[in-house]
Design an enzyme around this catalytic site. Structure first.
Site, PDB file in Angstrom:
ATOM      1  N   LYS A   1     -16.823  10.586   9.114  1.00 41.41           N
ATOM      2  CA  LYS A   1     -17.204   9.207   8.862  1.00 41.41           C
ATOM      3  C   LYS A   1     -15.942   8.334   8.879  1.00 41.41           C
ATOM      4  CE  LYS A   1     -20.215   6.981   5.698  1.00 41.41           C
ATOM      5  NZ  LYS A   1     -20.982   7.002   4.462  1.00 41.41           N
TER       6      LYS A   1
ATOM      7  N   TRP B   1     -32.602  -7.634  -1.308  1.00 39.71           N
ATOM      8  CA  TRP B   1     -33.416  -7.171  -0.182  1.00 39.71           C
ATOM      9  C   TRP B   1     -34.680  -8.012  -0.041  1.00 39.71           C
ATOM     10  CZ3 TRP B   1     -31.145  -4.469   3.284  1.00 39.71           C
ATOM     11  CH2 TRP B   1     -30.113  -3.594   2.940  1.00 39.71           C
TER      12      TRP B   1
ATOM     13  N   PRO C   1     -29.521 -10.262   8.708  1.00 39.18           N
ATOM     14  CA  PRO C   1     -28.306 -11.004   8.350  1.00 39.18           C
ATOM     15  C   PRO C   1     -27.225 -10.112   7.746  1.00 39.18           C
ATOM     16  CG  PRO C   1     -29.995 -11.297   6.680  1.00 39.18           C
ATOM     17  CD  PRO C   1     -30.631 -10.492   7.776  1.00 39.18           C
TER      18      PRO C   1
END
Ligand SMILES: [Zn+2]
Ligand SMILES: [Zn+2]
Length: 1019
Positions: free
Chosen positions: A582, A509, A30
């Protein structure tokens, strides 16, 4: 197309049709929807899409439930920033209920954006029934899990030194410490501090001073002891200035300089028990217990840096804390949760500890307790969210004893297939090897509340469901979040006192790691659904999830079910900009997904991600690179499809008429055989989660179809040959099905127009490979290679393909020669030569020449070089070529001495036969005879005229099937060539009549410097 899918309800229908088939489980990792999705989210979402689509077409039932990760500190931080809060106390005074309401709103604020993008990129996911980690049902399943873990004795609270962010007032878990950018190089103070001994042991004398070293002066106020290694040699050493210091023998020179005089040497054990004056007097020795402010033996002391005498502050270091436990010292922590000193530290009370460093150092200096203060560059951990330097800090926290399950975690990992496979025993396996207990609790607000209640006497009860809590307390919670859940209390069964919930919420988590069951509210509901879809066949996320979701899923599943929750894991790399940096908002080098989609479409975006790299290698990404994907593949496919449609319409070809298309030509059979080979590879590669090679294989086939099959078959399409149409249609339809999981929009467009017997290509079965004719494929490959070399030779000689040449000479023997002869007509036509001849050796295509290599021979022979050159010139080139090819040397004699010359010494080249152009590669070679006589010249002109007429047709806007009346005038030789090839020209250009009248006024075309006027009119 999206409209059509909605109308025809294609996604739901694709699931309905597979109901009852073997399930193939997919878990959605998710995302958090408190910000708009970026290009890296598109990367994850297209890979999450392709394999479920493929498996559905292969006959599996693949439900795809969406999900949203809703809790966590990032959400809180975003809300804090919006509200202008500086610390946790601002939240408390604002009200937890109000604050959490803001979090709830924030976390779903971008769901619409996410849903819109998800649909637009063709990611089929059940968004309507998406799970949300904030829902009471979800939380209840998480509570069930935590209670099971508690009942198994694996959930515990313990005072530990933890990495702690005083800004966010949270403990970081070990997987958070593994986030990028946590460790940064910083300059910290490095101070050497003097501790006068109080009751000298035999080895020491009154007036001696212990020397300690630290990079965290702020911890000196709570110095509890000094640690030494019992075996390590220490010394008393007189420094310049006369003071006698005690430190490790190995460090004397480094710390005190060359002038120090060593007085005595003894092992560390003789120091143990020595009492000393602490650096600061704020906390008395007695507060730590009997051994406060004494020298203690320890196992972590080295003589590698510092002084070999280690400053120990029990509350601020893991080793320190362990030593305190071993030696029975009390834990004194004078630092508040917000990172400031408490009232025990007198003048420093209320000050941020790190900010106090310079004043503490000056304080030491003023009292003569500082030997030296320097700065020290080292790598130090910082909070990955807010950048604050972390404190190592003793705090009670809740842990899950995952380290006790290490073997089970490793065993579970053995059952998983990782893509790429080195992750299994590399990044992930090593992470599991080093497993430490999961720091579960967070002292925050917006998260799943830890379902643990406790009374004043310390009795603990874990609650596993909302109904259990209701039965105990009489309160039916509609929202189990803080602060409502904090107000629920019940009576302790053991002592009768009131039980209150502990204040912590849990690590997010753990929420997402619980999704296999919590998404279905199992085990309270849908238990079978959960069991059916556990473990997942496939999950896919970024590589850094080895310490995030990949780990939390595995840990939770191992804790509860003792098995891995997934079978195949695909890891994705980073998206960098073109220069390899990045992407970040602050650098301004991000590529917004909508920008890509608006410019190139979703299929191009998907195709780029699938085929440009193996996804774990990472991408160097820009709008231009995606444009390249479009040009190279999607346009070629679209043009081939367009060609079919154009000529099928022009010839009135109805698909039904193609069912019995008659005998297929050799080229048709070749195309179908290549198609079947492609189907074989694509299935095999997709079964192995390799979209990259699968996609590139489709691309290669489309290239063959377009550049060879269609181009070689043009005439048959003009003539309406049903076998050609049937073949191309089958190829295109099969490609559409192969491509459906990759480029769902384009694939459906082609399918719907060419067939359409199903409402969508996505309701079709995946193609099954048919019979192949491998001999035919190989023969054609050889013929195509011959053509490629021949065309390269034309390019080298700058002779246009339209100019016919007399002959091509090909080096080929055996099977290769047979293959080329089989397609001799094709090869001649492609190369536009009248004749094909064969030789067996490349040497026959020209004359070998041998020259000395001055670069190697010059230095070797010096002044004799002219003699060497003469000797080389006298060699037999064919012999030399043969010798060197076989790895032998060649002997020459110079001024009476024999010398051996090797491969490096001689330059062998081919001087083509006079009038030929040769192109060779490896053992293959083709030579073209370049002489153009009058006959060839006239034919070349005829072809140029055809080319000019075609251009004139296009300029006049004529349809491909329009017949024309053609008029030519101009240069006599050109008109002569036109007359000589009149039938050919008329046939090629669909001219029903050709006349040679003057066409003054029209713009002439130039052919070999001669003028020709071309008139075309609808016949
Ligand atoms: Zn922080
Ligand atoms: Zn009690």
């Amino acid at each position: 197309m999206l409209e059509r899918w909605r109308e025809r309800d294609v996604f739901a229908e694709s699931l309905r049709r597979r109901e009852g088939s073997e399930p193939w489980g997919f878990y959605e990792g998710p995302p958090t929807a408190n910000g708009p999705p970026g290009s890296h989210h598109v990367l994850a979402r297209v890979f999450k899409d392709i394999f479920p689509r493929y498996k559905t077409m292969r006959g599996y039932y693949v439900p795809r439930k969406g999900g949203w990760d809703c809790h966590g500190l990032p959400v809180e931080l975003a809300v804090e920033e919006e509200l202008g809060f500086a610390s946790k106390s601002d939240i408390e005074s604002f009200g937890i209920a109000e604050f959490n309401a803001c979090c709830r709103e924030s976390v779903l604020s971008f769901v619409d954006d996410w849903n819109r993008l998800t649909e637009r990129i063709g990611f089929w996911l059940d968004l309507e029934h998406a799970y949300r980690t904030l829902d009471p049902d979800y939380i209840e399943s998480v509570w069930w899990a935590l209670k099971s873990i508690y009942d198994n004795g694996l959930l515990y609270e313990k005072l530990k030194v933890v990495p702690y962010c005083p800004r966010d007032q949270v403990t970081l878990s070990s997987h958070e410490l593994g986030q990028p950018d946590v460790y940064q190089e910083v300059l910290d103070p490095s101070v050497y501090v003097r501790l006068p001994v109080r009751e000298p042991r035999p080895a020491l004398q009154p007036g001696d001073e212990l020397l300690i070293w630290t990079t965290t002066p702020w911890t000196l106020v709570s110095n509890a002891a000094v640690a030494v290694d019992e075996e390590l040699p220490y010394v008393r050493a007189r420094a310049e200035g006369g003071t006698v210091f005690v430190l490790a023998a190995a460090l004397v020179e480094r710390v005190l300089g060359e002038g120090a005089e060593v007085l005595e040497m003894f092992p560390g054990r003789e120091l143990v028990g020595t009492r000393y004056e602490p650096p600061f007097d704020f906390i008395p020795a007695s507060a730590y217990g009997e051994k406060g402010h004494t020298v203690l033996p320890a196992d972590f002391v080295t003589a590698e840096d510092g002084t070999g005498l280690v400053h120990t502050a029990i509350a601020f270091g893991e080793d320190d804390f362990r030593l305190g436990e071993q030696q029975g010292l009390n834990v004194i922590n004078p630092v508040r949760l917000d990172g400031t000193y408490d009232e025990r530290i007198g003048p420093y009370a209320g000050r941020n500890v790190k900010d106090a460093d310079p004043d503490l150092i000056e304080d030491l200096r003023g009292r003569g307790r500082l030997l030296r203060a320097e700065t020290y560059l080292h790598s130090y951990p910082h909070c990955w969210r807010c950048g604050t330097p972390l404190l190592y800090y003793a705090k009670p926290s809740w842990y899950i004893a995952t380290s006790r399950l290490k073997d089970r975690l490793l065993a579970a990992n053995e059952t998983v297939t990782w893509y790429p496979d080195h992750v299994k025993h590399g990044r992930f396996g090593k992470w599991l090897e080093g497993n430490v207990d999961w720091a579960l609790s967070r002292e925050r607000y917006w998260g799943t509340p830890l379902p643990v209640w406790r009374c004043d006497s310390g009795h603990v009860r874990a609650i596993g469901s909302l109904s259990e809590l209701r039965e105990l307390s009489g309160v039916a919670l509609s929202d189990p979040h803080r602060p409502f859940v904090d107000e629920v209390s019940f009576t302790c069964e053991e002592c009768g006192g009131p039980m209150l919930r502990v204040p912590e919420v849990i690590d997010v988590w753990f929420d997402s790691g619980s999704m296999p069951f919590a998404q279905y509210h199992a085990p309270f509901e849908n238990r079978e659904l959960f069991e059916q879809r556990f473990p997942a066949e496939f999950i896919c996320e970024a590589l850094d999830q080895t310490r995030g979701w990949f780990y939390s899923l595995l840990a939770v599943a191992t804790l509860l079910f003792d098995r891995a929750p997934y079978r195949n894991v695909l890891c994705l790399g980073l998206i960098l900009d073109e220069q390899g940096h990045k992407m970040s908002k602050s650098l301004g080098n991000t590529v917004e997904p909508w920008e890509v989609i608006d410019r190139f479409g979703a299929d191009a975006f998907r195709w780029y991600f699938f085929t440009s790299k193996q996804p774990w290698d990472g991408y160097r990404f820009s709008l231009e690179t995606i444009g390249e994907a479009v040009r190279q593949f999607l346009l070629q496919l679209w043009n081939t499809y367009g060609f079919y449609v154009l000529y099928a319409n022009a010839n009135g070809i109805a698909p039904e008429a193609l069912s019995d298309a008659g005998e297929r030509s050799e080229l048709d059979r070749w195309a179908l055989s290549r198609l079947h080979a492609t189907v074989e590879v694509v299935r095999e590669r997709l079964d192995d989660f390799d979209a990259t090679i699968a996609g590139r294989t489709i691309q290669t086939f489309v290239e063959e179809l377009s550049n060879w099959y269609v181009r070689r078959s043009r005439r048959r399409f003009w003539d309406g040959d049903p076998a050609a149409f049937a073949t191309l249609r089958e190829c295109l339809l099969t490609v559409a099905k192969l491509l459906a999981p990759f480029c769902p929009f384009l694939a459906d467009e082609i399918y719907d127009n060419l067939d359409g017997s199903e409402p969508s290509v996505h309701l079709c079965d995946f193609p099954v490979p048919g019979e192949r004719d491998e001999q035919l494929e190989e023969a054609m490959a050889v013929a195509r290679e011959t053509v490629r070399l021949g065309l390269a030779a034309r390019g080298q000689a700058a002779v246009k393909v339209r100019q016919p040449l007399r002959a091509a000479v090909v080096v080929a023997t055996g099977d290769e020669r047979a293959a080329i002869e089989r397609f001799e007509g094709v090869v001649r036509e492609e190369l536009n030569v009248r004749e094909l001849r064969f030789v067996s050796q490349a040497d026959e295509l020209g004359q070998l020449e041998v020259k000395p290599n001055y670069r190697t021979l010059g230095p070797r022979f010096g002044k004799e070089m002219p003699l060497v050159a003469a000797a080389v010139a006298a060699l037999e080139p064919v012999r030399v070529g043969e010798a060197l090819r076989n790895g032998r040397t060649v002997a020459i004699a110079v001024a009476g001495h024999d010398h051996e010359l090797g491969d490096d010494d001689l330059l062998v080249s081919m001087k083509p036969l006079e009038g030929y152009q040769v192109e060779r590669e490896g053992s293959h070679a083709v030579a073209l005879e370049l002489e153009i006589d009058v006959e060839l010249q006239v034919e070349g002109w005829a072809r140029e005229i055809v080319h000019a007429v075609q251009a004139a047709r296009r300029d006049a806007g004529l349809d491909v099937s329009d017949r024309i009346a053609l008029t030519l005038s101009g240069d006599e030789d050109l008109v002569g060539a036109a007359r000589a090839y009149q039938d050919y020209i008329a046939g090629e250009t669909l001219a029903t009549s050709v006349s040679y009248e003057s066409l003054d006024g029209s713009e002439p075309v130039r052919i070999d410097g001669r003028e020709l006027r071309v008139g075309v009119a609808l016949a």
